[in-house]
Write a protein that holds these residues in place. Structure first.
Motif, PDB file in Angstrom:
ATOM      1  N   ALA A 256       0.958  -0.980  -0.043  1.00  0.00           N
ATOM      2  CA  ALA A 256       0.129  -0.063   0.056  1.00  0.00           C
ATOM      3  C   ALA A 256       0.846   1.149   0.036  1.00  0.00           C
ATOM      4  O   ALA A 256       0.371   2.310  -0.560  1.00  0.00           O
ATOM      5  CB  ALA A 256      -0.852   0.087   1.234  1.00  0.00           C
ATOM      6  N   GLU A 257       1.901   1.118   0.699  1.00  0.00           N
ATOM      7  CA  GLU A 257       2.944   2.356   0.739  1.00  0.00           C
ATOM      8  C   GLU A 257       3.643   2.443  -0.514  1.00  0.00           C
ATOM      9  O   GLU A 257       4.020   3.824  -1.129  1.00  0.00           O
ATOM     10  CB  GLU A 257       3.877   2.334   1.697  1.00  0.00           C
ATOM     11  N   MET A 258       3.886   1.519  -1.208  1.00  0.00           N
ATOM     12  CA  MET A 258       4.331   1.373  -2.635  1.00  0.00           C
ATOM     13  C   MET A 258       3.510   2.214  -3.506  1.00  0.00           C
ATOM     14  O   MET A 258       3.789   2.873  -4.341  1.00  0.00           O
ATOM     15  CB  MET A 258       4.847   0.004  -2.939  1.00  0.00           C
TER      16      MET A 258
ATOM     17  N   VAL B 142       8.741  14.750  -3.357  1.00  0.00           N
ATOM     18  CA  VAL B 142       8.991  14.716  -1.831  1.00  0.00           C
ATOM     19  C   VAL B 142       7.897  13.601  -1.185  1.00  0.00           C
ATOM     20  O   VAL B 142       8.360  12.779  -0.440  1.00  0.00           O
ATOM     21  CB  VAL B 142       9.234  15.908  -1.052  1.00  0.00           C
ATOM     22  N   GLN B 143       6.859  13.726  -1.678  1.00  0.00           N
ATOM     23  CA  GLN B 143       5.820  13.061  -1.130  1.00  0.00           C
ATOM     24  C   GLN B 143       5.949  11.506  -1.327  1.00  0.00           C
ATOM     25  O   GLN B 143       6.007  10.426  -0.722  1.00  0.00           O
ATOM     26  CB  GLN B 143       4.284  13.579  -1.672  1.00  0.00           C
ATOM     27  N   TYR B 144       6.440  11.490  -2.689  1.00  0.00           N
ATOM     28  CA  TYR B 144       7.008  10.034  -3.276  1.00  0.00           C
ATOM     29  C   TYR B 144       8.136   9.472  -2.468  1.00  0.00           C
ATOM     30  O   TYR B 144       7.742   8.388  -1.988  1.00  0.00           O
ATOM     31  CB  TYR B 144       7.021  10.315  -4.679  1.00  0.00           C
TER      32      TYR B 144
ATOM     33  N   GLU C 295       8.720  10.153   0.560  1.00  0.00           N
ATOM     34  CA  GLU C 295       8.281   9.832   1.916  1.00  0.00           C
ATOM     35  C   GLU C 295       7.535   8.429   2.342  1.00  0.00           C
ATOM     36  O   GLU C 295       7.713   7.804   3.004  1.00  0.00           O
ATOM     37  CB  GLU C 295       7.216  10.813   2.549  1.00  0.00           C
ATOM     38  N   GLU C 296       6.744   8.492   0.742  1.00  0.00           N
ATOM     39  CA  GLU C 296       5.960   7.093   0.927  1.00  0.00           C
ATOM     40  C   GLU C 296       6.910   5.664   0.760  1.00  0.00           C
ATOM     41  O   GLU C 296       6.769   4.600   1.298  1.00  0.00           O
ATOM     42  CB  GLU C 296       5.056   6.982  -0.147  1.00  0.00           C
ATOM     43  N   LEU C 297       7.876   5.830  -0.075  1.00  0.00           N
ATOM     44  CA  LEU C 297       9.128   4.784  -0.253  1.00  0.00           C
ATOM     45  C   LEU C 297       9.578   4.456   1.089  1.00  0.00           C
ATOM     46  O   LEU C 297       9.851   3.480   1.547  1.00  0.00           O
ATOM     47  CB  LEU C 297      10.035   5.171  -1.230  1.00  0.00           C
ATOM     48  N   ALA C 298       9.866   5.637   2.068  1.00  0.00           N
ATOM     49  CA  ALA C 298      10.535   5.489   3.008  1.00  0.00           C
ATOM     50  C   ALA C 298       9.615   4.901   3.932  1.00  0.00           C
ATOM     51  O   ALA C 298       9.917   3.900   4.829  1.00  0.00           O
ATOM     52  CB  ALA C 298      10.922   6.809   3.775  1.00  0.00           C
ATOM     53  N   HIS C 299       8.190   4.938   3.784  1.00  0.00           N
ATOM     54  CA  HIS C 299       7.276   4.235   4.809  1.00  0.00           C
ATOM     55  C   HIS C 299       7.312   2.914   4.559  1.00  0.00           C
ATOM     56  O   HIS C 299       7.312   1.863   5.209  1.00  0.00           O
ATOM     57  CB  HIS C 299       5.906   4.791   4.564  1.00  0.00           C
ATOM     58  N   SER C 300       7.248   2.750   3.253  1.00  0.00           N
ATOM     59  CA  SER C 300       7.413   1.060   2.858  1.00  0.00           C
ATOM     60  C   SER C 300       8.683   0.446   3.107  1.00  0.00           C
ATOM     61  O   SER C 300       8.518  -0.808   3.828  1.00  0.00           O
ATOM     62  CB  SER C 300       7.343   0.975   1.460  1.00  0.00           C
TER      63      SER C 300
ATOM     64  N   HIS D  79      -6.971  10.019  -0.327  1.00  0.00           N
ATOM     65  CA  HIS D  79      -6.033   8.749  -0.458  1.00  0.00           C
ATOM     66  C   HIS D  79      -5.353   8.845   0.978  1.00  0.00           C
ATOM     67  O   HIS D  79      -5.336   7.564   1.734  1.00  0.00           O
ATOM     68  CB  HIS D  79      -4.767   9.101  -1.380  1.00  0.00           C
ATOM     69  N   GLU D  80      -4.897   9.810   1.620  1.00  0.00           N
ATOM     70  CA  GLU D  80      -4.599   9.862   3.030  1.00  0.00           C
ATOM     71  C   GLU D  80      -5.416   9.251   3.823  1.00  0.00           C
ATOM     72  O   GLU D  80      -5.097   8.715   4.999  1.00  0.00           O
ATOM     73  CB  GLU D  80      -3.723  11.194   3.396  1.00  0.00           C
ATOM     74  N   GLN D  81      -6.654   9.663   3.833  1.00  0.00           N
ATOM     75  CA  GLN D  81      -7.852   9.229   4.770  1.00  0.00           C
ATOM     76  C   GLN D  81      -7.949   7.962   4.776  1.00  0.00           C
ATOM     77  O   GLN D  81      -8.070   7.039   5.641  1.00  0.00           O
ATOM     78  CB  GLN D  81      -8.955  10.161   4.614  1.00  0.00           C
ATOM     79  N   LYS D  82      -7.727   7.413   3.227  1.00  0.00           N
ATOM     80  CA  LYS D  82      -7.810   5.876   3.221  1.00  0.00           C
ATOM     81  C   LYS D  82      -6.626   5.015   4.034  1.00  0.00           C
ATOM     82  O   LYS D  82      -6.889   4.088   4.612  1.00  0.00           O
ATOM     83  CB  LYS D  82      -7.929   5.426   1.690  1.00  0.00           C
ATOM     84  N   VAL D  83      -5.405   5.678   3.871  1.00  0.00           N
ATOM     85  CA  VAL D  83      -4.282   5.047   4.323  1.00  0.00           C
ATOM     86  C   VAL D  83      -4.356   5.056   5.982  1.00  0.00           C
ATOM     87  O   VAL D  83      -4.154   4.059   6.655  1.00  0.00           O
ATOM     88  CB  VAL D  83      -2.970   5.746   4.175  1.00  0.00           C
ATOM     89  N   THR D  84      -5.058   6.312   6.510  1.00  0.00           N
ATOM     90  CA  THR D  84      -5.267   6.097   8.142  1.00  0.00           C
ATOM     91  C   THR D  84      -6.032   5.242   8.545  1.00  0.00           C
ATOM     92  O   THR D  84      -5.684   4.346   9.347  1.00  0.00           O
ATOM     93  CB  THR D  84      -5.762   7.785   8.311  1.00  0.00           C
TER      94      THR D  84
ATOM     95  N   GLU E  25       2.216   9.645  12.346  1.00  0.00           N
ATOM     96  CA  GLU E  25       2.347  10.340  11.193  1.00  0.00           C
ATOM     97  C   GLU E  25       1.262  10.835  10.281  1.00  0.00           C
ATOM     98  O   GLU E  25       1.083  11.574   9.629  1.00  0.00           O
ATOM     99  CB  GLU E  25       3.112   9.428  10.255  1.00  0.00           C
ATOM    100  N   GLN E  26       0.158   9.998  10.369  1.00  0.00           N
ATOM    101  CA  GLN E  26      -1.107  10.251   9.515  1.00  0.00           C
ATOM    102  C   GLN E  26      -1.991  11.126   9.934  1.00  0.00           C
ATOM    103  O   GLN E  26      -2.472  11.921   9.116  1.00  0.00           O
ATOM    104  CB  GLN E  26      -1.992   8.705   9.707  1.00  0.00           C
ATOM    105  N   VAL E  27      -1.700  11.576  11.294  1.00  0.00           N
ATOM    106  CA  VAL E  27      -2.395  12.929  11.847  1.00  0.00           C
ATOM    107  C   VAL E  27      -1.733  14.029  10.969  1.00  0.00           C
ATOM    108  O   VAL E  27      -2.185  15.107  10.496  1.00  0.00           O
ATOM    109  CB  VAL E  27      -2.196  13.258  13.360  1.00  0.00           C
ATOM    110  N   GLU E  28      -0.322  13.989  10.965  1.00  0.00           N
ATOM    111  CA  GLU E  28       0.400  15.076  10.271  1.00  0.00           C
ATOM    112  C   GLU E  28       0.467  15.367   8.898  1.00  0.00           C
ATOM    113  O   GLU E  28      -0.143  16.076   8.479  1.00  0.00           O
ATOM    114  CB  GLU E  28       2.046  14.750  10.693  1.00  0.00           C
ATOM    115  N   GLU E  29       0.029  13.860   8.116  1.00  0.00           N
ATOM    116  CA  GLU E  29       0.065  14.053   6.827  1.00  0.00           C
ATOM    117  C   GLU E  29      -1.192  14.643   6.178  1.00  0.00           C
ATOM    118  O   GLU E  29      -1.454  15.394   5.567  1.00  0.00           O
ATOM    119  CB  GLU E  29       0.102  12.505   6.235  1.00  0.00           C
ATOM    120  N   GLU E  30      -2.546  14.458   7.140  1.00  0.00           N
ATOM    121  CA  GLU E  30      -3.777  14.693   6.760  1.00  0.00           C
ATOM    122  C   GLU E  30      -3.761  16.009   6.968  1.00  0.00           C
ATOM    123  O   GLU E  30      -4.228  16.929   6.263  1.00  0.00           O
ATOM    124  CB  GLU E  30      -4.693  13.877   7.585  1.00  0.00           C
TER     125      GLU E  30
HETATM  126 FE1  FEO Z   1       2.446   6.492   3.903  1.00  0.00          FE
HETATM  127 FE2  FEO Z   1       0.992   9.381   3.119  1.00  0.00          FE
HETATM  128  O1  FEO Z   1       1.046   7.650   4.388  1.00  0.00           O
END
Ligand code: FEO
Length: 170
Positions: free
Chosen positions: A16-18, A45-47, A49-54, A93-98, A126-131
């Motif tokens: 999902a993060e990928m 940069v968002q991309y 960050e998501e790779l780093a999450h993955s 999308h971020e709400q879905k990820v949360t 992290e999701q609180v911040e992202e949203e």
């Molecule tokens: Fe990995 Fe934007 O949440």
């Protein structure tokens, strides 16, 4: 040792993060095509960050002696209906990820897997911040109606966003 249901859910989140990364890179490409290099930079940069999450999930599964299984990544939209549409889709999308992180936490709680719960806490925060970040950007865009001088100014501001890997802290 990870229980099977927890391992499955963690592997699913790597994917999902990928997928999120792929989505934001597609949005970056869209902005590049429109000549909005600041917005394109923000999405790139968002991309990252998501790779780093993955990778954070990837490393955790390995650390817990689990087997990482990489599944195919779903396709992403390639065209959008303007800047506001892109950020509305980003917020959705971020709400879905949360929701996914919350479900993952539920799986870990049910399995009495305290280590995974502790690990997931970083993502809950992290999701609180992202949203909040996307919400603020969207509010700004709506104020300027997604056009005119305001877009020019915001584009310049977003040019300054730089990737910082925060996944290693905490
Ligand atoms: Fe990995 Fe934007 O949440």
């Amino acid at each position: 040792m990870l229980k099977e249901e927890v391992l499955k859910a963690l592997n699913n989140q790597i994917n999902a993060e990928m997928h999120s990364a792929y989505l934001y890179l597609s949005m970056s490409a869209y902005f590049e095509d429109k000549g909005l290099s600041g917005f394109a930079n923000w999405m790139k940069v968002q991309y990252q960050e998501e790779l780093a999450h993955s990778l954070k999930f990837f490393d955790f599964v390995n650390e817990r002696n689990g087997r990482v299984i990489l599944e195919p990544i779903d396709g992403v939209p390639t065209d959008f209906d303007g800047i506001i549409d892109v950020f509305e889709k980003t917020l959705a999308h971020e709400q879905k990820v949360t929701g996914m992180i919350d479900q993952l936490m539920d799986v870990a709680v049910k399995a009495s897997d305290h280590a995974t719960q502790s690990f997931l806490k970083w993502f809950v925060d992290e999701q609180v911040e992202e949203e909040a970040t996307v919400n603020e950007l969207l509010d700004n865009l709506k104020l300027i109606d997604g056009q005119g001088n305001g877009v020019f100014m915001l584009n310049r501001e977003l040019q300054g966003r730089k990737f910082m890997d925060t996944t290693q802290a905490g």
